[in-house]
Write an enzyme that holds these catalytic residues in place. Structure first.
Site, PDB file in Angstrom:
ATOM      1  N   TYR A 110     -17.845  37.954 156.362  1.00 22.50           N
ATOM      2  CA  TYR A 110     -16.616  38.724 156.219  1.00 22.50           C
ATOM      3  C   TYR A 110     -16.046  39.042 157.586  1.00 22.50           C
ATOM      4  CZ  TYR A 110     -19.649  42.689 157.348  1.00 22.50           C
ATOM      5  OH  TYR A 110     -20.536  43.532 157.960  1.00 22.50           O
ATOM      6  N   ASP A 153     -12.362  41.276 159.431  1.00 24.58           N
ATOM      7  CA  ASP A 153     -11.637  42.535 159.332  1.00 24.58           C
ATOM      8  C   ASP A 153     -10.649  42.548 158.179  1.00 24.58           C
ATOM      9  OD1 ASP A 153     -11.047  45.163 160.476  1.00 24.58           O
ATOM     10  OD2 ASP A 153      -9.073  44.303 160.913  1.00 24.58           O
ATOM     11  N   ILE A 154     -10.159  41.381 157.759  1.00 28.78           N
ATOM     12  CA  ILE A 154      -9.140  41.377 156.712  1.00 28.78           C
ATOM     13  C   ILE A 154      -9.545  40.584 155.472  1.00 28.78           C
ATOM     14  CG2 ILE A 154      -7.278  41.660 158.395  1.00 28.78           C
ATOM     15  CD1 ILE A 154      -6.585  38.711 157.970  1.00 28.78           C
ATOM     16  N   GLY A 155     -10.773  40.094 155.406  1.00 28.52           N
ATOM     17  CA  GLY A 155     -11.164  39.346 154.223  1.00 28.52           C
ATOM     18  C   GLY A 155     -12.591  38.854 154.275  1.00 28.52           C
ATOM     19  N   SER A 156     -13.013  38.239 153.178  1.00 25.59           N
ATOM     20  CA  SER A 156     -14.347  37.664 153.075  1.00 25.59           C
ATOM     21  C   SER A 156     -14.236  36.155 152.878  1.00 25.59           C
ATOM     22  CB  SER A 156     -15.110  38.284 151.898  1.00 25.59           C
ATOM     23  OG  SER A 156     -15.327  39.668 152.120  1.00 25.59           O
ATOM     24  N   ASP A 201      -9.705  36.243 170.194  1.00 26.13           N
ATOM     25  CA  ASP A 201     -10.890  36.686 169.450  1.00 26.13           C
ATOM     26  C   ASP A 201     -12.079  35.757 169.662  1.00 26.13           C
ATOM     27  OD1 ASP A 201     -12.201  38.530 167.893  1.00 26.13           O
ATOM     28  OD2 ASP A 201     -11.568  37.668 165.978  1.00 26.13           O
TER      29      ASP A 201
END
EC number: 2.7.11.1
Length: 499
Positions: free
Chosen positions: A121, A123-126, A240
């Site tokens: 996962y 920060d905004i999804g899995s 990132d």
């Protein structure tokens, strides 16, 4: 786009203007003496050879299709990208499977995939390992699932849209391929390649002393560097980079992942003539690194002088080729995004940042691969941020890392971005560092990786079920996605938007 040595990348619509200027120049040359005509012909032949060579070496950098940087609106229906526009994915069975269903009029949706396992996962999804139903042979993908309500409530809907738009643009062997994207009433879904080798962080943990050998680190860093170079060519600042986001494919080569923090901007890639340098290797001693932030002496811009009076013969260039450079320096984001240990000083100090942050994180990345830890990690997040700003770069006393590797890291971890390696010349400058000596950049995909993942036994994940899920099963899958997305919070992951 058209690649013209010595000029910016220009679109087909504007290229004829440059051709007209070239024709005018040729007309003037015809008025000169025969001896000069012969010399001009030799120079043109040499230029054609160099153009052919640089085109070959640029294959991994820029796809041979135009890049659409315009914003795309959400589409409630399934969308898959035509594999004919993705040259490096030719012969990909995943494309064959997707296009086979598409040719039968099937619009891919969440019910066309069998969920096998949750892979991780962000920060905004899995992300889930999924199997495409009805595909022959059996085909597996990684599906990123994002909860719409969560994105809206956390003001992160734009980040999800940006990631999808960026993924749609990419065509590079070390970057993800977006095979399809669709949405339901509750979720946004991105269908990408499944990387069976996990990520570099997990792989590093399995190494002796939890760090890679210098040869292995060089291999992974080389492929990451090419991926960053390509992104910068498209005007994308990654922002990132960390081992957790560098995935390992089943063939041992890497793939960058997670683009929801990426920043898009305008860019002007150019070809600039280079000259072979000589002399010192630019190694910096440790005392110099502690006293301040120095740029290694091996890294100075090598630009082509445009004056016709100073033209050099072919031998003067010593066989060097034009350098393709693109640093999107005309952007100053004020967003505070990233992972604490990888944040660049200019982000922490809220001074505005551009593409140079990727070169800082690249330095942290190489340091971690070689030493098994990041250089500025403190007892807590605040201490880590303080160390990034206020503490000099230091290497462990027991470090067995070579002086060339340390020199590269020192040049990348310069606290002032304008003095950082690659600030002006990008990846071209980094490639010429002695640490990467011997790397065949054009043929790196043919190199044997230092680690080959074990084959995955998918049978242990596959459950016997009908091809069409009943409504109850679909609702169960939806609840599973809900719970997974709610639990996807990483305490070491920070995002603060100032604007």
């Amino acid at each position: 786009m058209l690649l013209k040595p010595g000029n910016k990348l220009v679109s087909p619509e504007t290229s004829h203007h440059r051709d007209s200027a070239s024709n005018s120049s040729n007309h003037k040359c015809q008025q000169q003496k025969p001896r000069k005509d012969k010399q001009k012909q030799v120079e043109q032949n040499t230029k054609k050879i160099e153009e052919h060579q640089i085109k070959s070496e640029s294959t991994l950098l820029i796809s041979n299709h135009n890049v659409n940087m315009s914003s795309q609106s959400n589409n409630s229906e399934s969308t898959s990208t035509n594999n004919s526009s993705k040259p490096h994915t030719g012969g990909d069975i995943r494309w064959d499977a997707v296009n086979s269903l598409k040719s039968r009029g099937i619009k891919l949706g969440i019910s066309d995939f069998r969920v096998l396992k949750r892979l991780g996962y962000g920060d905004i999804g899995s992300v889930y390992l999924v199997e495409l139903k009805g595909a022959n042979p059996t085909t597996y993908f990684a599906m990123k699932v994002m909860d719409k309500a969560s994105l809206v409530s956390r003001n992160k809907l734009l980040r999800a849209q940006t990631e999808r738009e960026i993924l749609s643009q990419l065509d590079h062997p070390f970057l993800p391929t977006l095979y399809s994207h669709f949405e339901t009433d509750k979720f946004y879904c991105l269908v990408m390649e499944f990387c069976s080798g996990g990520n570099l962080y997990s792989l590093r943990q399995k190494q002796p002393n939890k760090c890679f050998t210098e040869d292995a680190a060089r291999f992974f860093a080389s492929e990451v560097l090419l991926a960053l170079e390509y992104l910068h060519m498209l005007g994308i600042v990654y922002r990132d980079l960390k081992p957790e986001n560098v995935l390992v494919r089943d063939d041992g080569h890497i793939m960058l992942s997670d683009f929801d923090l990426s920043l898009r901007c305008s860019v002007n890639p150019t070809l600039v003539k280079s000259f072979n340098g000589g002399g010192t290797t630019g190694i910096i001693d440790d005392n110099a690194a502690v006293q301040g932030c120095y740029q290694p002496s091996a890294f100075f811009p090598r630009m082509l002088q445009s004056s016709k009076k100073n033209r050099k013969s072919k031998s003067d260039f010593d066989g060097s080729l034009p350098e393709l450079m693109a640093e999107p320096t005309n952007v100053k984001s004020m967003s505070f995004v990233g992972t604490h240990e990888y944040l660049a000083p200019e982000i922490i100090k809220n001074e505005g940042h551009g593409s140079a942050v990727d070169w800082w994180t690249f330095g942290i990345f190489i340091y971690e691969l070689l030493h098994g830890a990041t250089p500025f990690k403190g007892q807590g997040n605040k201490a880590t941020l303080y160390n990034v700003i206020g503490q000099p770069l230091r290497f462990p006393e027991y470090s067995q890392v070579s002086s060339t590797a340390k020199d590269l890291i020192k040049g990348l971890l310069v606290k002032e971005p304008q003095n950082r390696i690659a600030y002006k010349r990008g990846a071209t400058e980094i490639k010429q560092h002695p640490f990467f000596e011997g790397v065949n950049w054009a043929l790196i995909r043919g190199e044997t990786p230092p680690h080959l993942p074990e084959p995955v036994d998918f049978s242990c994940y596959v459950k016997k079920e009908k091809e069409s899920l009943p409504p109850a099963a679909t609702e169960k899958k939806s609840k599973m996605f809900d719970e997974a997305n709610k639990s996807g919070s990483d305490p070491d992951y920070i995002v603060f938007e100032y604007f």
